[in-house]
Design a protein around this motif. Structure first.
Motif, PDB file in Angstrom:
ATOM      1  N   LYS A 137       0.541  -1.576   0.579  1.00  0.00           N
ATOM      2  CA  LYS A 137       0.045  -0.056  -0.051  1.00  0.00           C
ATOM      3  C   LYS A 137       0.746   1.732  -0.500  1.00  0.00           C
ATOM      4  O   LYS A 137       1.669   1.205   0.341  1.00  0.00           O
ATOM      5  N   PRO A 138       0.440   2.551  -0.276  1.00  0.00           N
ATOM      6  CA  PRO A 138       1.255   3.628  -0.468  1.00  0.00           C
ATOM      7  C   PRO A 138       2.211   3.959   1.048  1.00  0.00           C
ATOM      8  O   PRO A 138       3.061   4.598   0.635  1.00  0.00           O
ATOM      9  N   LEU A 139       0.506   3.925   1.324  1.00  0.00           N
ATOM     10  CA  LEU A 139       1.077   4.306   2.848  1.00  0.00           C
ATOM     11  C   LEU A 139       3.043   3.219   3.814  1.00  0.00           C
ATOM     12  O   LEU A 139       3.510   3.951   4.044  1.00  0.00           O
ATOM     13  N   ASP A 140       2.626   2.296   3.550  1.00  0.00           N
ATOM     14  CA  ASP A 140       3.473   1.198   4.208  1.00  0.00           C
ATOM     15  C   ASP A 140       4.869   1.481   3.258  1.00  0.00           C
ATOM     16  O   ASP A 140       5.765   1.539   4.414  1.00  0.00           O
ATOM     17  N   THR A 141       4.251   1.990   2.004  1.00  0.00           N
ATOM     18  CA  THR A 141       5.722   2.089   1.592  1.00  0.00           C
ATOM     19  C   THR A 141       6.433   3.872   1.642  1.00  0.00           C
ATOM     20  O   THR A 141       7.641   3.441   1.497  1.00  0.00           O
ATOM     21  N   ALA A 142       5.775   4.806   1.542  1.00  0.00           N
ATOM     22  CA  ALA A 142       6.088   5.758   2.308  1.00  0.00           C
ATOM     23  C   ALA A 142       6.922   5.485   4.156  1.00  0.00           C
ATOM     24  O   ALA A 142       8.452   6.123   3.929  1.00  0.00           O
ATOM     25  N   LEU A 143       6.202   4.535   4.418  1.00  0.00           N
ATOM     26  CA  LEU A 143       7.447   4.840   5.581  1.00  0.00           C
ATOM     27  C   LEU A 143       8.048   3.468   5.091  1.00  0.00           C
ATOM     28  O   LEU A 143       8.929   3.899   6.222  1.00  0.00           O
ATOM     29  N   PHE A 144       8.370   2.152   4.949  1.00  0.00           N
ATOM     30  CA  PHE A 144       9.299   1.849   4.470  1.00  0.00           C
ATOM     31  C   PHE A 144      10.391   2.661   4.168  1.00  0.00           C
ATOM     32  O   PHE A 144      12.035   2.794   4.189  1.00  0.00           O
ATOM     33  N   TRP A 145      10.416   3.891   3.572  1.00  0.00           N
ATOM     34  CA  TRP A 145      11.262   4.381   2.866  1.00  0.00           C
ATOM     35  C   TRP A 145      12.031   5.486   3.952  1.00  0.00           C
ATOM     36  O   TRP A 145      13.182   6.318   4.312  1.00  0.00           O
ATOM     37  N   MET A 146      10.610   6.098   4.889  1.00  0.00           N
ATOM     38  CA  MET A 146      11.054   6.676   5.747  1.00  0.00           C
ATOM     39  C   MET A 146      11.991   6.238   7.365  1.00  0.00           C
ATOM     40  O   MET A 146      13.156   7.135   7.245  1.00  0.00           O
ATOM     41  N   MET A 150      15.995   6.944   7.857  1.00  0.00           N
ATOM     42  CA  MET A 150      16.796   6.755   9.063  1.00  0.00           C
ATOM     43  C   MET A 150      17.700   5.390   9.612  1.00  0.00           C
ATOM     44  O   MET A 150      18.809   5.520  10.304  1.00  0.00           O
ATOM     45  N   ARG A 151      17.350   4.738   8.937  1.00  0.00           N
ATOM     46  CA  ARG A 151      18.357   3.542   9.667  1.00  0.00           C
ATOM     47  C   ARG A 151      20.146   3.641   8.355  1.00  0.00           C
ATOM     48  O   ARG A 151      21.132   3.222   9.219  1.00  0.00           O
ATOM     49  N   HIS A 152      19.611   4.379   7.527  1.00  0.00           N
ATOM     50  CA  HIS A 152      21.372   4.877   6.915  1.00  0.00           C
ATOM     51  C   HIS A 152      21.566   5.983   6.857  1.00  0.00           C
ATOM     52  O   HIS A 152      22.482   6.513   6.154  1.00  0.00           O
ATOM     53  N   LYS A 153      21.093   6.835   8.025  1.00  0.00           N
ATOM     54  CA  LYS A 153      21.747   8.517   8.267  1.00  0.00           C
ATOM     55  C   LYS A 153      21.685   9.207   7.170  1.00  0.00           C
ATOM     56  O   LYS A 153      22.218   9.544   6.532  1.00  0.00           O
TER      57      LYS A 153
END
Length: 209
Positions: A137-146, A150-153
């Motif tokens: 889902k678009p919301l899940d995609t947006a959350l993944f990339w945010m 954050m994980r990769h500084k």
């Protein structure tokens, strides 16, 4: 009905014709309109169940209609709208009204056609299913990339080279100066050639005299 942010109203005679057509529909109508209240405006009120959209058919409006599976009546006015509508009409999900032919009878006929013919809604709902069929889902995609950033500084490895470019390269100032220099040199050469031709003509004229 909405014609986007650029066009908020019609000439009063056209608005009266459209309102008269809307007033003859049994459905409720939502119209985004910034002009004066047309004299023929009916008592249609807001309603949550939208049967079809009357739009100018910009790109955002197309995706909105496809997502919700709602067929359209399009009024192309500027830019890419005519091309967008021709593609939608070919897929059987929209009808087109010409601005020059907007009147009560034509508007009512086209809107009733889209409302009563079930193929428009069926075709649009098929497009909607295709559009919504995604792995995430678009919301899940947006959350993944945010979370990824954050994980990769800050995810510097994904940044474009434009972040490292000097301002004059980023804004193509060097390219514009180069092209401007070529244009100025070309104009100077042409001016020098014309001046040389003028002087040569003057010398010949003096010799002949």
């Amino acid at each position: 009905m909405s014609l986007g942010t650029l066009i908020g109203e019609f000439p009063s005679d056209v608005a009266d014709e459209i309102c008269a057509a809307f007033a003859n529909l049994p459905q409720k109508v939502i119209w985004r309109y910034k002009g004066h209240r047309p004299a023929t405006l009916g008592n249609n009120t807001l309603h949550k169940s939208i049967k079809h959209l009357v739009r100018h058919r910009g790109t955002n409006a197309i995706y909105e209609a496809i997502y919700h599976g709602v067929p359209m009546v399009g009024i192309p006015i500027v830019f890419d709208q005519a091309d967008n509508l021709s593609r939608l009409r070919a897929k059987g999900v929209a009808e087109v009204m010409n601005v020059s032919e907007l009147n009560t009878k034509n508007s009512l006929n086209v809107m009733q056609e889209v409302l009563k013919e079930p193929s428009y809604r069926m075709n649009m709902q098929r497009l909607s299913r295709l559009h919504r069929d995604q792995p995430m889902k678009p919301l899940d995609t947006a959350l993944f990339w945010m979370e990824f950033v954050m994980r990769h500084k800050g995810a510097a490895h994904l940044r474009t080279e434009s972040y490292r470019m000097p301002w004059y390269s980023y804004h193509s100032v060097d390219v514009m100066l180069f092209l401007l220099t070529i244009a100025v040199v070309a104009l100077l050469l042409v001016a020098a050639l014309l001046w040389s031709c003028f002087r040569l003509c003057c010398k010949r004229k003096v010799k002949l005299d």
